[in-house]
Enzyme design. Structure first.
Site, mmCIF file in Angstrom:
data_model
loop_
_atom_site.group_PDB
_atom_site.id
_atom_site.type_symbol
_atom_site.label_atom_id
_atom_site.label_comp_id
_atom_site.label_asym_id
_atom_site.label_seq_id
_atom_site.Cartn_x
_atom_site.Cartn_y
_atom_site.Cartn_z
ATOM 1 N N ARG A 31 -5.117 11.098 7.612
ATOM 2 C CA ARG A 31 -3.978 10.971 8.517
ATOM 3 C C ARG A 31 -2.983 12.099 8.256
ATOM 4 N NH1 ARG A 31 0.766 7.949 7.816
ATOM 5 N NH2 ARG A 31 -0.098 7.099 5.881
ATOM 6 N N LYS A 34 1.430 14.063 2.777
ATOM 7 C CA LYS A 34 0.055 14.420 2.416
ATOM 8 C C LYS A 34 -0.109 15.937 2.312
ATOM 9 C CE LYS A 34 -1.905 10.186 4.384
ATOM 10 N NZ LYS A 34 -2.549 9.612 3.187
ATOM 11 N N LYS A 50 -14.461 8.650 -1.578
ATOM 12 C CA LYS A 50 -15.663 8.915 -0.780
ATOM 13 C C LYS A 50 -16.173 10.336 -1.017
ATOM 14 C CE LYS A 50 -13.608 5.823 2.554
ATOM 15 N NZ LYS A 50 -12.662 5.789 3.677
ATOM 16 N N THR A 63 -8.377 6.569 -0.423
ATOM 17 C CA THR A 63 -9.782 6.160 -0.531
ATOM 18 C C THR A 63 -10.699 7.295 -0.089
ATOM 19 O OG1 THR A 63 -9.616 5.108 1.651
ATOM 20 C CG2 THR A 63 -9.392 3.690 -0.281
ATOM 21 N N HIS A 75 0.797 -1.224 0.000
ATOM 22 C CA HIS A 75 0.000 0.000 0.000
ATOM 23 C C HIS A 75 0.828 1.273 0.000
ATOM 24 C CE1 HIS A 75 -4.122 -1.526 0.657
ATOM 25 N NE2 HIS A 75 -3.533 -2.521 1.282
#
Length: 814
Positions: free
Chosen positions: A550, A555, A661, A657, A358
């Protein structure tokens, strides 16, 4: 499937369970008592379906899927189980007779603290889809007594508190102490020849502990099948030493109990200390050893002495690198315990395991010091050395002119501190290696595992992640669910591609108006939640610009902060400036030992304090940071989001993911060409996605040629003003130097290239704001994001795994 009960019979079952489980009647019961009674009532309707599933597995001799994951994030289970049993409206009617509200009781549920972020939520989505599609499966993991942690803020700083998610009862689980497993650690090995002169090894462990399984039902939507999530709790073989207690040493009397139960005490203990590293490896071995013992016990009841059938009846999926020690453990069981020859055991092992990777982050590929292995798992270290020796021997024969290849590909890294590279063990010991998005899978083949791809090209494949529409649209967004179903029916719940039919309504004025009203109503609900929890008033008509995930530097929540500060300075310099009002919404936890991430949280909150209180801003900008972001909160945020921030540095995010959503709920993505963003943009249309930033190839090229972030600082006045104001203490007047280290890191290192992407990010964010000013145009983008999200169903992902990797078929249940 069983016929549903009448509201009257359901009501009586509820009263009976209130009495039986809580010892209360309606007059004496509190809200938690009522919730627990309701949960037990729903659970009883799953028992017969679960038993029927087990019987069908035995009768059809079905191949089982075993999903090994260190974490799961199932979220609250009541509404999901009501949906999957068809009991939602029956329960609502039954409770209404007592003047009880189903939604209020559902709010009593404590969310299971079994995961941290996307990895755990993905595992739960896949368990949902496995059941919905009829594939018999068991998800294995750890029953953590305490979850990741409860997050709160004190003076803007993250504060961690124990997540005691079990404190108010756990009505969905069934303890199974009669199926406990004994697990060993430490000690030494004995090598000998038996009476038949066969070479044997005996592990003589130092300590043993008990793994006690807890079953949680996983029902499928519109399916009679109920699968099992089986979580292991650690117990001591001897919990209490009476002689030591009677001698007056009360602490040492329970020492073994404390040490053993630490293994399942908390999700992801801080591994910045040697003790933390040791506990992490203990956890990983504990749950896979318990699970493999359980799997072999079940297999041997069906095939007492025929190991040739094992890979045909058991498919084990390693969800990331954490469970990789399972490869060495299965070899130990087959060779040492069941006396198979090495080659036979290795063939079985490789055909049984499949590996999902992942990440692309080196630190997430897991390497363990050999010294820790010697201390904790001496026999497994020997097995790993043997696997490695045989592998390197084959490698040298295949590539005789490339001596460095063996060094690069060795499972054991021969550095001054020898380390076991667990991702390499997984790559060698599995028959399938898959990434989770097109770009990430390509980067695995070209960079992260390039040598292994050259050696085993047939193993590599891609399985793009997916999310369950049942939880993240049907349950989380009932207004939108009703609107969609009113036009295209309910078939989309089982076939998400049917959302494509919504494209017929893009030019329908009435439908577009209804779509806008749904989004606005959801935003009003979230605004009310923000007001009640955080005492911040936000405008539902502003852009809800959301970044919840997270907290990690790659990110790039920090890049979002630079954008906010840039806008703040524009308004400070020109209070009459016309801009589209924005509400920036954050939610993220930082690992307790991750000091830089925690400092970014402090900066976000500090910027929010200044911006929200500045009268010159006049409500045009608001910053909201929800503490303790979890699945339940996510279900409130996704439906209300206008803009989804997916701004990781290209080539760093495996998939994502959350982005799926958001798009499913009609948010428009502002993102880089990274992970599943690429698929989202391709499917929803480039005109319905705000793209910015370097590509993965451009990032690689810039790194190779030399990246100098100071050049960007000197070239862009707004960037310079933004960084200088943070560094000088504008947002931290009492401690002006507190954020200087963040700015210094950006100017002199900037590992994730925020400054390189800053100009295009500001431009793309401005384009999004201008597009939002035309609500008709924006609603069209929103609708097409939902309509074209069908590919991102976890049902599609699981079908691909089942047909292409696991080679399994749905169970036939009448």
């Amino acid at each position: 499937m069983n016929n549903p009960p009448s509201p009257e019979s359901f009501r009586q079952e509820f009263l009976d369970n209130l009495s039986a489980y809580q010892g209360k009647d309606l007059e004496r019961a509190n809200a938690n008592d009522l919730y627990l009674a309701l949960a037990h009532t729903v659970r009883e309707h799953l028992v017969s379906r679960w038993l029927t599933t087990l019987s069908a597995i035995d009768r059809q001799d079905a191949k089982m899927v075993y999903y090994f994951s260190a974490e799961y994030l199932p979220g609250r289970q009541l509404n999901n189980n009501l949906l999957n049993t068809g009991l939602t409206e029956i329960a609502r009617q039954a409770l209404a007779e007592f003047n009880l509200d189903l939604d209020s009781l559902a709010e009593q549920e404590t969310e299971p603290g079994l995961g941290n972020g996307g990895l755990g939520r993905l595992a739960s989505c896949y368990m949902d889809s496995l059941a919905a599609l009829g594939y018999p499966a068991v998800g294995y993991g750890i029953r953590y007594e305490y979850g990741i942690f409860q997050q709160s803020f004190q003076n803007g700083w993250q504060v961690e508190q124990a997540d005691d998610w079990l404190r108010r009862g756990a009505p969905w689980e069934f303890p199974q102490p009669e199926e406990q497993v004994e697990i060993a650690f430490g000690g030494r090995t004995r090598h000998y020849f038996d009476e038949n002169k066969l070479y044997c090894v005996e592990w003589m462990p130092e300590t043993r502990i008990i793994g006690v399984p807890y079953n949680i039902f996983v029902p499928g939507f519109n399916s009679p099948l109920v699968n099992t999530l089986r979580l292991w709790s650690a117990r001591a073989t001897q919990s209490f030493d009476l002689q030591v207690f009677n001698a007056g040493d009360y602490v040492r009397a329970v020492e073994q109990k404390t040490l053993s139960e630490n293994i399942s005490k908390v999700l992801y203990p801080d591994d910045t200390t040697p003790q933390g590293k040791l506990l992490r490896l203990q956890q990983q071995y504990f749950f896979v050893a318990c699970s493999l013992a359980d799997i072999l016990r079940f297999y041997l009841t069906r095939y007492p002495s025929d190991w040739s059938q094992f890979p045909e009846k058991a498919a084990i999926q390693l969800n990331d690198t954490h469970p990789t020690i399972a490869i060495a453990e299965l070899m130990r069981l087959l060779v040492d315990v069941h006396k198979l020859r090495w080659d036979h055991a290795w063939d079985i092992t490789r055909r049984t395991f499949a590996y999902t990777l992942h990440t692309l982050l080196p630190e997430a590929l897991e390497e363990w010091p050999v010294q820790i292995f010697e201390q904790l798992l001496p026999r497994h270290l020997e097995i790993i050395y043997e696997i490695n020796s045989r592998f390197l021997q084959d490698l040298r024969q295949r590539f005789p002119n490339d001596p460095n290849r063996a060094v690069r590909m060795s499972i054991v890294r021969e550095t001054p501190e020898k380390r076991v590279r667990m991702a390499y063990l997984a790559a060698i010991g599995s028959h399938s290696i898959n990434g989770v998005s097109g770009l990430q899978s390509d980067l695995l083949k070209s960079r992260t595992l390039a040598d292994f791809y050259e050696l085993f090209p047939e193993k590599f494949n891609n399985k793009t992640n997916g999310v369950t529409p049942r939880r993240f649209l049907y349950i989380a967004n009932p207004r939108l669910k009703d609107l969609i179903t009113s036009r295209i029916g309910s078939g989309w719940l089982s076939d998400l591609e049917q959302l494509r039919r919504l494209e017929e309504y893009v030019t329908d004025t009435e439908f577009c108006s209804a779509w806008h009203e749904v989004k606005l109503a959801n935003k009003r609900d979230l605004a009310a939640l923000i007001q009640s929890r955080l005492d911040i008033e936000v405008d539902p008509n502003s852009i809800f610009d959301v970044m919840v995930k997270r907290l990690h530097e790659y990110k790039r929540q920090l890049l979002k902060v630079l954008h906010i500060v840039t806008l703040y300075h524009r308004l400070r310099d020109n209070p009459e400036l016309k801009i589209t009002p924005r509400t920036f919404i954050f939610g993220a936890k930082a690992a307790p030992g991750y000091q830089t991430a925690k400092l970014i949280i402090k900066l976000i909150n500090s910027v929010g304090d200044v911006v929200n209180r500045d009268p010159l801003v006049n409500g045009k900008l608001k910053v909201v940071y929800f503490p303790n972001f979890n699945v339940s909160l996510a279900e409130r945020i996704y439906p209300a989001a206008d803009l989804s921030e997916q701004i990781s540095l290209a080539g760093m995010e495996a998939s994502g993911t959350g982005n799926m959503k958001f798009a499913l709920n009609g948010a428009v993505t502002l993102g880089t060409y990274d992970g599943a963003n690429i698929d989202i943009r391709r499917l929803v249309g480039a005109e319905n996605f705000f793209l910015f930033g370097l590509t993965a190839d451009e990032v690689f090229t810039l790194r190779q040629g030399g990246y100098y972030p100071m050049d960007y600082y000197q070239s862009y006045p707004e960037l310079r003003q933004t960084l200088d104001s943070i560094s000088s203490g504008l947002f931290s007047p009492q401690h002006p130097e507190i954020f200087r280290s963040l700015v210094d890191s950006l100017l002199h290192k900037d590992e994730y290239m925020l400054l390189a992407d800053y100009p295009s990010y500001i431009e793309a964010a401005e384009s999004a704001a201008q597009a939002y000013a035309d609500l008709r145009r924006w609603n069209c983008k929103s609708m097409l994001n939902t309509a074209r999200s069908g590919f991102f169903s976890s049902d599609r992902s699981v079908r691909e795994y089942a047909t292409e990797i696991w080679k399994t078929s749905p169970l036939k249940i009448p």
